[in-house]
Motif scaffolding. Structure first.
Motif, short mmCIF file in Angstrom:
data_model
loop_
_atom_site.label_atom_id
_atom_site.label_comp_id
_atom_site.label_asym_id
_atom_site.label_seq_id
_atom_site.Cartn_x
_atom_site.Cartn_y
_atom_site.Cartn_z
N UNK A 216 3.98 -9.82 4.09
CA UNK A 216 3.50 -9.48 2.74
C UNK A 216 2.45 -8.39 2.83
N UNK A 217 2.29 -7.65 1.77
CA UNK A 217 1.26 -6.61 1.75
C UNK A 217 -0.12 -7.26 1.67
N UNK A 218 -1.14 -6.50 1.99
CA UNK A 218 -2.51 -7.03 1.92
C UNK A 218 -2.88 -7.43 0.49
N UNK A 219 -2.25 -6.82 -0.51
CA UNK A 219 -2.51 -7.22 -1.90
C UNK A 219 -1.80 -8.52 -2.24
N UNK A 220 -0.61 -8.74 -1.68
CA UNK A 220 0.16 -9.95 -1.98
C UNK A 220 -0.45 -11.19 -1.34
N UNK A 221 -0.94 -11.07 -0.12
CA UNK A 221 -1.38 -12.23 0.65
C UNK A 221 -2.46 -13.05 -0.06
N UNK A 222 -3.56 -12.44 -0.53
CA UNK A 222 -4.59 -13.26 -1.19
C UNK A 222 -4.12 -13.92 -2.48
N UNK A 223 -3.10 -13.35 -3.13
CA UNK A 223 -2.65 -13.92 -4.40
C UNK A 223 -1.67 -15.07 -4.22
N UNK A 224 -1.25 -15.35 -2.97
CA UNK A 224 -0.35 -16.47 -2.72
C UNK A 224 -1.09 -17.77 -3.02
N UNK A 225 -0.52 -18.57 -3.87
CA UNK A 225 -1.18 -19.81 -4.30
C UNK A 225 -0.85 -20.95 -3.36
#
Length: 70
Positions: free
Chosen positions: A48-57
């Motif tokens: 996942x991109x660095x933007x996607x990873x933190x938004x993973x719930x």
């Protein structure tokens, strides 16, 4: 591996290698997490991109047990 596959989308081994692929191993818990940990996996590569990873719930239990590369 059946226990893991029931709780982990797209989990499967890559033939002829010691590699596995799946999505969202961070959602494993309980018996499935224990079975996953017993596979001998040492590192996880997160595509996942660095933007996607933190938004993973959800909880990220595997982050406590494996090297994570993203």
């Amino acid at each position: 591996m059946e226990t893991i596959a029931q709780h982990l989308p797209n989990f499967r081994g890559i033939p002829g290698t010691k590699l596995y692929r799946s999505s969202r191993p961070d959602q494993l818990e309980g018996e499935s997490l224990n079975a996953f940990m017993n596979l001998g996996i040492r590192s996880i590569i997160d595509l996942r991109s660095m933007r996607e990873f933190p938004s993973a719930k959800g909880p990220k239990a595997v982050d406590d047990h494996f090297h994570l590369y993203s």
